[in-house]
Each structure stands twice: as C-alpha cells, then as structure tokens.
Enzyme design. Structure first.
Site, PDB file in Angstrom:
ATOM      1  N   GLU A 177      56.994  48.723 -25.779  1.00 20.53           N
ATOM      2  CA  GLU A 177      56.502  47.878 -24.690  1.00 20.53           C
ATOM      3  C   GLU A 177      57.447  46.696 -24.442  1.00 20.53           C
ATOM      4  OE1 GLU A 177      52.276  46.992 -24.886  1.00 20.53           O
ATOM      5  OE2 GLU A 177      51.786  49.118 -24.682  1.00 20.53           O
ATOM      6  N   GLU A 301      51.068  56.154 -26.385  1.00 21.75           N
ATOM      7  CA  GLU A 301      49.806  55.416 -26.476  1.00 21.75           C
ATOM      8  C   GLU A 301      48.898  55.874 -25.344  1.00 21.75           C
ATOM      9  OE1 GLU A 301      49.874  51.162 -27.068  1.00 21.75           O
ATOM     10  OE2 GLU A 301      51.740  51.264 -28.250  1.00 21.75           O
TER      11      GLU A 301
END
Length: 497
Positions: A177, A301
């Site tokens: 991220e 994810e």
C-alpha cells in the site's frame, strides 16, 4: 413458488486455464490478536503448541489446505525491521505498533517463527518487504538471510540463530500500500523505488524470487497504468486490494457484522460483486503492457470489513463472521477462478481473529467460522483446471438493488473429478438447477452444502458448530443431465465422478 430454471452447460472437455492453489491464500499481519494469541502462544504456554505455535490452529490450517501465507503485513510491513525479530527472545527490541492500537510489539514472532509456521502448515511463505521506512540494504540482507546458501555475514547470522540451511522463499512483496500507509507515494515515485529495491532482491542459488509490486487500491486504474508502464519488465506480479464494506464508508460506520437486515445483506453482496469489474479493468490495463500474461494479478488483500465487535479494541479489527461472509467468500473465489488466466494469487484478510477470519480464538478455545468452511469446501479447486461453462443467470432484486442470483465456477482435477461451486445469493428464494454435462460422462453425483436459517447465523465459543457444512442429496444425475434444488442463501460444492 414458481421456479425459473437456472440453466447451466458444463463443457468438461474444454479447459480455460489452471487455477493456482495460491488463489486460496491467506494473510497474517501483526495486528490485534492475529499473530499473538491467534497463532503464537509461545513455547511455555499451557495451550498445546508446537514450538510456540497453536496445535489446534495448525491442524485447522492443514485441513483447509492453506497454500500460501503473506506476512508480516499489511501496514505493519512498512514499519517492520526484520533484524529486531531474530536471535534470543530476551534480546529482541520492543516497538510500538503505531498502525494497530498502539500496543507494544515484542518481536517474539519473527522470521524463524514464521518459517516454522509455514513448515508446520505446508504453506508457501509470502514475505512482504519494507519500502516505506526501510532501506535497500535492509531488504537485500533479509533476502540473503533467508535464502543464501553460501558463506556470507547474513548466512552466518542465520546459522548462529539455529537455522544453518537456507529456506525456500518464492513470493516477495516490494512494499505494501505504498499509495497510503506504506509511504503515501505517487505511482511515478513508487515505480522507480520498486525498480531500485527490486534490483537488490537477488536470486541466490536455485531460489527464484517472484517479485510482487504494490498495485492499486480498488479502482485506482491510473496506479496500475503508471506502475505497469514504468516497471512491468521488473515484476512478476502486481497486487490489488479491495474490501467489501456494507456502508461503503471508510470514515463513518462501516456496518455491523451481525444483526443486519436483508437490505444490508444484498448491499454487501453487491459491493462484493464489484471485484469482477475491478479484475476485468485492471487486467485490461495489464494486457496492454503484458499481452502474454506473464505477470500475475495478486489480490493479496480482500474480504469484509465491519465495525469492530462492541467492547473490543478498535485497532484490533476483531469481527464476527456469519453466513453472509461465507457468501462473500464464495463470490470472490468463483470470480478469482474465472479469471485464473490473470489472477495467480489471492490472500484473504486475515487468517485469525482479524477482519474476515476463518478462525477465531479465545484463550485456549478455537472455532471455525462460516468463511473457513467455504475455503475448505472450495479447496477442491486448488491446482485444478478451470472448465468452460455457459450459465443463464437470473436477477435477484431487493429494495432497489439488483444483482445476479447465483455465483458459479467449475473445475476438474487431476483424477478427472468435476467440481462445481455454486452460491445462491438470494436471502429468501431457492432455485432449480438444470445442468447439461457435455464432453465427458459422469455416473455419480455428491454434494455438500453450507447454509443456515438466519442471515447472520454464526459460530460462537458456546456453540462453535451452529454453521457447518453437511452432505446434500438434492441433486439427481440422469445420463448427461443434472437437476436439483439450490436452497436460498447457500453455498454448494457439487462433485461428479
């Protein structure tokens, strides 16, 4: 009730790609009670363990056929310094876990413990490296520590810490991220960092790293475009993160895990189905720079994200897991199967006690959630061949929302069995299936079902088996025609031999 037939044609002699077992992968972050209590209790614990790792959890993960496990994060990965988690426990540095609840991380679970967990469960390790707060040297040395078989400072250090032989590490994520908690970078900046860090993630001996670049948050197509354009040649995979939230809001209430109504049920399932569009559109961008599909889309994810259970630490992301989560899992896994030409791995968030967890623990107690049961049922697809199907879906409408009523995929395994996974998303209407089996002859049909009376049916430590799979005899096979009833709000696996 008048049934509309759901018509399915299965062309079992036409395969459309290989379903990597890693699509059924998982994610374990130093977050809340995932690692500590959920997996790791330490060697001195009264809870039965092997080298500090809970035996009940090991057994459950083996039964679920855990194929790959991502660690140590998540946001935690970009503040994790791996040298703090090796060597004698009493010498390991303590740190504050700033992302998740501000608790003290004592680093008692580190590289050696994680690799032991993978050995005990049969999972392939997927290590996420620190780009956000780490250095190129730190990442280079971690790869060397884990995988180098020669004489070097890192291999000597590994031997001193009790593991003379190197480990096999295939999957390595370069940052997590990076657009957010991993450094708040632009895609232009990150793609240059990925190229730089990636150079020093070396292949030692016969260990070949599969390097995964940080990909987009949900529908940030520009991120994929820029990173593919600048760095496709240097990567083996690129990630995608997408969570299903009932309200769709990251700032206000996300919605409750239990006690919801039919409107929240269909709203969440419709948000989950957005995964199909995300994968299709990101894949289209990838096709432009990688027409041969060498690079895998890694959905590392995914899952549901609700408000935490009342009375629990908001930074621990502990939530209950219901029949609705089982449907979310079934939908996503069917989508990943159908895109197996591009989706090479996916990792449900997270393994124990966090978000859409297959396993919950409380002290010495452990339970398997409805999501666990779907993963165990769907394990028949691992390393099987996706089979061509033609399906006439129906609409399921409620309160102004319309979604497809069913989610389906089919595969055949090495021994020639055909497995069809079918979920009925409707909260109230059952359906009839009429399936034509083309290409190969089958003589025996068996099925398993996961369903319950209540939309939010779930397992508790007092009643850990309220929701679990059972055998289902609602299908009949006559020649090449399979017919039967698909109960409302159910997940089915149909096996033909």
């Amino acid at each position: 009730e008048d049934y509309i037939m759901a018509r399915l044609v299965v062309n079992s002699d036409r395969t459309k790609g290989h379903i990597n077992k890693e699509i059924y992968g998982h994610f374990s972050e130093h977050l809340g009670r995932c690692i500590y209590e959920g997996i790791w209790v330490g060697k001195d614990s009264k809870i039965p363990n092997t080298d500090g790792i809970r035996n009940d959890v090991i057994e459950a993960l083996r039964k679920m056929k855990l194929p790959v496990l991502r660690w140590p994060g998540g946001c935690f990965a970009d503040e994790y310094h791996w040298k703090d988690g090796i060597g004698p426990k009493e010498n390991r540095k303590k740190m504050v876990n700033t992302n998740w609840g501000g608790v003290v991380e004592d680093n008692s679970f580190g590289t050696h413990e994680f690799m032991r967990l993978c050995e005990l469960t049969g999972a392939e390790p997927y290590i996420n490296g620190n780009v956000g707060s780490g250095t190129v040297q730190e990442m280079q040395e971690w790869v060397e520590y884990m995988t180098f078989d020669g004489e070097s400072p890192m291999s000597r250090l590994r031997a001193e810490n009790g593991h003379p032989a190197p480990w096999k590490v295939k999957y390595f994520g370069v940052g997590n991220e990076s657009w957010g908690c991993g450094g708040n970078m632009t895609p232009e900046y990150y793609s240059n960092e990925f190229r730089r860090y990636g150079v020093f993630c070396r292949n030692y001996g016969d260990n070949k790293l599969y390097k995964i670049a940080c990909g987009a948050n949900a529908s940030d197509y520009n991120w994929t475009e820029v990173v593919m354009k600048n760095a496709a040649h240097a990567m083996d995979g690129i990630s995608l993160h997408y969570y299903s939230l009932p309200t769709g809001s990251w700032t206000g209430s996300k919605g409750a895990s239990t006690g919801f109504d039919a409107n929240e049920w269909i709203t969440l399932l419709s948000r989950t189905l957005f995964m199909e569009e995300l994968i299709t559109k990101h894949s289209t961008i990838m096709d432009k720079y990688d027409p041969d599909k060498r690079i895998g889309l890694i959905v590392d994810e995914w899952g549901t994200w609700y408000d935490v259970e009342p009375g629990t630490n908001p930074g621990f992301l502990y939530q209950q897991n219901t029949l609705r989560d089982a449907l979310v899992a079934a939908i996503n896994l069917n989508i990943f199967n159908s895109h197996c030409d591009r989706v090479k791995m996916a990792n449900l968030a997270q393994l124990v006690n966090v978000l859409q967890a297959p396993i919950l623990t409380e002290g010495a107690k452990m339970l398997l959630t409805p999501t666990y049961h779907v993963l165990e049922m769907y394990s028949v697809h691992q390393d099987a061949e996706l089979v061509d199907i033609d399906f006439e879906n129906e609409d399921y409408s409620f309160n102004g929302i319309t979604i497809p009523k069913y989610s389906v995929s089919a595969s055949k395994n090495a021994s020639g069995e055909l497995n069809i996974t079918l979920a009925n998303l409707s909260h109230r209407a059952s359906g009839r299936l009429s399936c034509e089996l083309r290409g190969e002859k089958y003589t025996v049909v068996t099925a398993r079902i996961l369903t319950a009376d209540e939309l939010d049916a779930h397992n508790t430590f007092d009643n850990p088996e309220a929701v679990k799979p059972s055998s289902y005899d609602g299908f009949a096979l006559r020649g090449s025609r399979l017919t039967g009833t698909i109960p409302a709000k159910s997940v089915l696996v149909i096996t033909l031999k």
